[in-house]
Design an enzyme around this catalytic site. Structure first.
Site, PDB file in Angstrom:
ATOM      1  CB  SER A  36      -0.903  -0.005   1.228  1.00 55.58           C
ATOM      2  OG  SER A  36      -0.098   0.185   2.375  1.00 55.58           O
ATOM      3  CE  LYS A  37      -0.204   8.287  -1.208  1.00 52.75           C
ATOM      4  NZ  LYS A  37      -1.177   9.258  -1.558  1.00 52.75           N
ATOM      5  NE  ARG A  38       0.242   0.325   6.019  1.00 53.58           N
ATOM      6  CZ  ARG A  38       0.668  -0.853   6.457  1.00 53.58           C
ATOM      7  NH1 ARG A  38       1.769  -0.939   7.181  1.00 53.58           N
ATOM      8  NH2 ARG A  38       0.002  -1.948   6.188  1.00 53.58           N
TER       9      ARG A  38
END
Ligand code: GLU
Length: 487
Positions: free
Chosen positions: A252-254
């Site tokens: 994911s983005k993180r």
């Protein structure tokens, strides 16, 4: 038979690192085999098209150096390469399946489908289309046509049995047909679904291998059934392993799963990202990390695609980028840094940046940055014309905390000593300043610290004497003068 592969993005946003990996693997296979790499834009879901996404796809591929042999803009024997411009192919294919009793028109309203689903869930049966429209009599069909209800076309999936296909990465994969549903091929707006357009185009464009992310695996049995219904030879399938974060959660983005263009804008080098992405699910020998573009092309093979999930590690890509930065010739790094600095340096610093001057700064930062954007903070003081801003306390440090007068005297001594130098270079500066520390009864670190803040405005900067040499005499003397005045 020569290899023909494709990258088939939907223009629904900027390509992310996880998604562009599929482009890279397809490109590598094509280049390794001397085959053809095709770019096809899957823009049939009109509602999800995002303005600018197409340009982002082009920019991302170009930036990574993934050139396509056929596609929008370059054309090719199977043009057009936008699915939205190929509707007649899908209509023909759909008619063909209807004629062979492998597909049928469905007039059910969204409300009816919703009710049907709710009912199935209530009865704890897996929700799927109940085939009401398959059983329509010719009269009932005519009635619906006359009412002007726009139909969808559904694939007539076998009710029982299994569909098995061979995947190069996973081996044989089997799905139960009764889990597949009579999925939609053509929507009521006349646009095809992903399944229909994808299969028809892969066939018409002569695609030999499909390399795509694992998330598409569940679509493949549907595609295989369609190939059978059409009587077409399916391509070879290779589903690339999932990409996970270091915590083994879905990427994911993180974890850094952002747009490829953001990597570019943060100062990643395309070669570093290429190398990093190329190892997300492929390995040369289980240990080599740094692989050049040429070596990837030379050694790429489907057999070495790994089954287990690939781990996306931000620290690793950053480390790798630092390695690639250090490997650049200084004038190449100058070329890379210049537009970067011009974009990111504070606005009061005049543009364009003087290239020969930047060329002299580059060796001072080359070892110290892992991303090009880090150079901005490390170098802005080289370019600033007016006074530097910094807290006077930095000038004093611990040693002069209560003795600004003494700091002023020390800097005055430095200024006098270096003003008189014949040569202005690293050696001459060091030869003049180092002994001065002892003469003034100071530790070298204490004196150097004050000089560093005076000439750079920072407590941490590239090596002092090299920095001063590049800054030139006039600027150093002026900045020392300002510091003395402030004290
Ligand atoms: N349009 C699909 C995508 O956005 C293509 C998937 C495939 O390669 O079949 O990734």
């Amino acid at each position: 038979m020569s290899v023909r592969v494709r990258y088939a993005p939907s223009p629904t946003g900027e390509p992310h690192v996880g998604n562009i990996r599929a482009a890279l693997f397809n490109w590598l296979l094509a280049r390794h085999e001397g085959g053809t790499f095709i770019l096809r834009i899957e823009d049939t879901d009109q509602a999800r098209i995002v303005p600018g996404a197409l340009e982002a796809i082009f920019d991302s591929l170009r930036w990574l150096g993934l050139d396509w042999d056929e596609g929008p803009d370059v054309g090719g024997p199977h043009a057009p390469y936008f699915q939205s411009q190929r509707l007649e192919h899908y209509h023909q294919a759909s008619e063909r399946l209807i004629a062979a009793d492998n597909a049928y028109r469905c007039y059910c309203s969204p409300e009816r489908l919703k009710e049907m689903r709710a009912e199935q869930i209530r009865h704890k049966v897996p929700p799927k289309y109940d085939r009401r429209c398959l059983k329509l009599s010719p009269g009932e069909r005519r009635e619906r046509e006359a009412q002007g209800i726009p139909p969808v076309v559904r694939f007539k999936t076998p009710l029982s049995g299994q569909t098995t296909f061979h995947d190069l990465v996973r081996g044989n994969v089997t799905f139960e047909n009764d889990t597949l549903d009579d999925f939609v091929l053509l929507k009521s707006d006349g646009f095809p679904t992903y399944h229909l357009a994808n299969v028809v185009d892969d066939h018409l464009m002569g695609i030999t291998h499909i390399l795509r992310g694992d998330e598409w695996l569940s679509s493949t049995p549907r595609h295989v059934l369609m190939y059978q219904a059409f009587g077409w030879q399916p391509p070879v399938f290779a589903h690339l392993p999932m990409i996970l974060g270091p915590d083994r959660a879905k990427l994911s983005k993180r974890h850094g799963d952002t747009s490829i263009l953001q990597y570019r804008d943060k100062g990643f080098l395309p070669h570093a990202l290429f190398n990093f992405l190329g190892l997300l699910g492929w390995s040369l020998d289980d240990k080599t990390e740094l692989i050049s573009r040429q070596d990837f092309v030379r050694h790429f093979s489907l057999e070495r695609i790994v089954k287990s999930p690939a781990i996306f590690n931000m620290d690793k890509v950053t480390w790798m980028n630092g390695v690639y930065i250090r490997e650049l010739e200084p004038d190449e790094l100058t070329e890379q840094l210049a537009p970067f600095l011009e974009e990111h340096l504070p606005t009061d610093i005049p543009r364009p940046i003087d290239r020969p001057y930047l060329q002299r700064i580059v060796p001072l930062v080359q070892e110290r940055i892992k991303r090009l954007d880090e150079a901005t903070d490390l170098t802005d003081f080289f370019f600033r014309e007016g006074e530097l801003t910094y807290p006077t306390g930095d000038l004093l440090g611990k040693r002069f905390a209560h003795e600004p007068q003494q700091a002023a005297e020390a800097l005055t001594a430095v200024r006098e000593r270096i003003a008189a130098l014949d040569r202005w270079d690293e050696e001459a500066l060091e030869g003049a300043i180092r002994p001065l520390a002892a003469e003034l009864g100071l530790k070298t670190g204490e004196l150097f610290g004050a000089i560093r803040v005076a000439v750079t405005g920072r407590t941490a900067a590239p090596p002092l004497f090299q920095t001063m040499a590049v800054l030139e005499r006039e600027r150093c003397l002026e900045r020392l003068g300002t510091a003395i005045a402030r004290l």
